[in-house]
Design a protein around this motif. Structure first.
Motif, PDB file in Angstrom:
ATOM      1  N   GLU A  58       0.832  -1.193   0.000  1.00  0.00           N
ATOM      2  CA  GLU A  58       0.000   0.000   0.000  1.00  0.00           C
ATOM      3  C   GLU A  58       0.868   1.245   0.000  1.00  0.00           C
ATOM      4  OE1 GLU A  58      -4.069   1.563   2.092  1.00  0.00           O
ATOM      5  OE2 GLU A  58      -2.635   0.449   3.269  1.00  0.00           O
ATOM      6  N   LEU A 113      -9.922   3.383  -7.148  1.00  0.00           N
ATOM      7  CA  LEU A 113      -9.341   2.573  -6.076  1.00  0.00           C
ATOM      8  C   LEU A 113      -7.833   2.441  -6.262  1.00  0.00           C
ATOM      9  CD1 LEU A 113     -12.077  -0.207  -5.903  1.00  0.00           C
ATOM     10  CD2 LEU A 113     -11.571   1.448  -4.113  1.00  0.00           C
ATOM     11  N   GLN A 118      -5.249   1.118  -3.492  1.00  0.00           N
ATOM     12  CA  GLN A 118      -5.865  -0.175  -3.244  1.00  0.00           C
ATOM     13  C   GLN A 118      -5.298  -1.237  -4.182  1.00  0.00           C
ATOM     14  OE1 GLN A 118      -8.819  -0.980  -1.019  1.00  0.00           O
ATOM     15  NE2 GLN A 118      -7.744   0.714  -0.046  1.00  0.00           N
ATOM     16  N   TRP A 129     -10.652  -6.045  -7.634  1.00  0.00           N
ATOM     17  CA  TRP A 129     -10.210  -5.210  -6.519  1.00  0.00           C
ATOM     18  C   TRP A 129      -9.939  -6.117  -5.323  1.00  0.00           C
ATOM     19  CZ3 TRP A 129     -14.331  -2.797  -2.892  1.00  0.00           C
ATOM     20  CH2 TRP A 129     -13.704  -2.161  -1.813  1.00  0.00           C
ATOM     21  N   ARG A 131      -9.895  -6.396  -1.730  1.00  0.00           N
ATOM     22  CA  ARG A 131     -10.427  -5.655  -0.589  1.00  0.00           C
ATOM     23  C   ARG A 131      -9.716  -6.077   0.696  1.00  0.00           C
ATOM     24  NH1 ARG A 131     -16.228  -6.291   2.175  1.00  0.00           N
ATOM     25  NH2 ARG A 131     -16.362  -4.251   3.173  1.00  0.00           N
ATOM     26  N   ARG A 132      -9.295  -5.097   1.469  1.00  0.00           N
ATOM     27  CA  ARG A 132      -8.522  -5.395   2.675  1.00  0.00           C
ATOM     28  C   ARG A 132      -9.368  -5.389   3.937  1.00  0.00           C
ATOM     29  NH1 ARG A 132      -3.956  -2.080  -0.107  1.00  0.00           N
ATOM     30  NH2 ARG A 132      -2.538  -3.751  -0.668  1.00  0.00           N
ATOM     31  N   VAL A 143     -12.152   3.622   2.193  1.00  0.00           N
ATOM     32  CA  VAL A 143     -11.790   4.114   0.863  1.00  0.00           C
ATOM     33  C   VAL A 143     -13.029   4.508   0.057  1.00  0.00           C
ATOM     34  CG1 VAL A 143     -11.672   1.819  -0.226  1.00  0.00           C
ATOM     35  CG2 VAL A 143     -10.293   3.712  -1.130  1.00  0.00           C
TER      36      VAL A 143
END
Ligand code: ZN
Length: 161
Positions: A58, A113, A118, A129, A131-132, A143
């Motif tokens: 990140e 994103l 991201q 995507w 996703r965390r 986000v």
């Protein structure tokens, strides 16, 4: 409560509702479906590769930048508010963050994103995507709220007074 105060409070509540509405619209209209098992399996079988994941590390967290002295090298500069590290030191200590879910999202949201640091997996088969977060509605993700806020701000400045 005076009338003025009541009006102020109403304004605040309306703004908050408008914001929550925007977050919901953003998520409902641009996040299509979860394909976590599929992507995980393809990564495991090495059909997909982690090298194709953008922003796996990140970016320096620009959301919480403050001016101060870096905790590590001592440079006086912009530092990350959480770790109190400058950009260079931050990068050296940062570890990959876990990705909990993979989602198919609209092209528009994907690029937003990506800009926000991201994780985005993109290859010949499609784009996802990473996703965390997990276990909460996507419209609640930090986000997503950030993008919604920016959208609202740009809409409000475009409107004639
Ligand atoms: Zn430093």
């Amino acid at each position: 409560m005076t009338l003025r105060k009541a009006e102020k409070k109403m304004e605040f509540v309306e703004k908050e509702m408008e914001f929550m509405q925007k977050c919901a619209e953003l998520a409902d209209g641009n996040v299509y479906c979860r394909q976590s098992s599929l992507v995980e399996k393809l990564l495991l079988d090495e059909v997909f590769t982690w090298d194709d994941v953008d922003n796996l590390n990140e970016h320096f967290n620009a959301r919480h930048l403050i001016n101060g002295n870096c905790n590590d090298c001592g440079a006086r500069t912009e530092i990350d508010g959480d770790t109190e590290l400058c950009k260079t030191c931050f990068k050296e200590t940062w570890e990959d963050q876990e990705i909990y879910e993979w989602w198919v999202v609209s092209d528009w949201l994907r690029e937003k994103l990506r800009d926000k640091g991201q994780a985005i997996l993109e290859n010949d088969y499609g784009a996802w995507w990473g996703r965390r977060t997990t276990g909460q509605a996507i419209k609640m993700d930090g986000v997503i709220r950030e993008i919604a806020k920016e959208l609202l701000e740009s809409e409000n400045t475009e409107k004639p007074l």
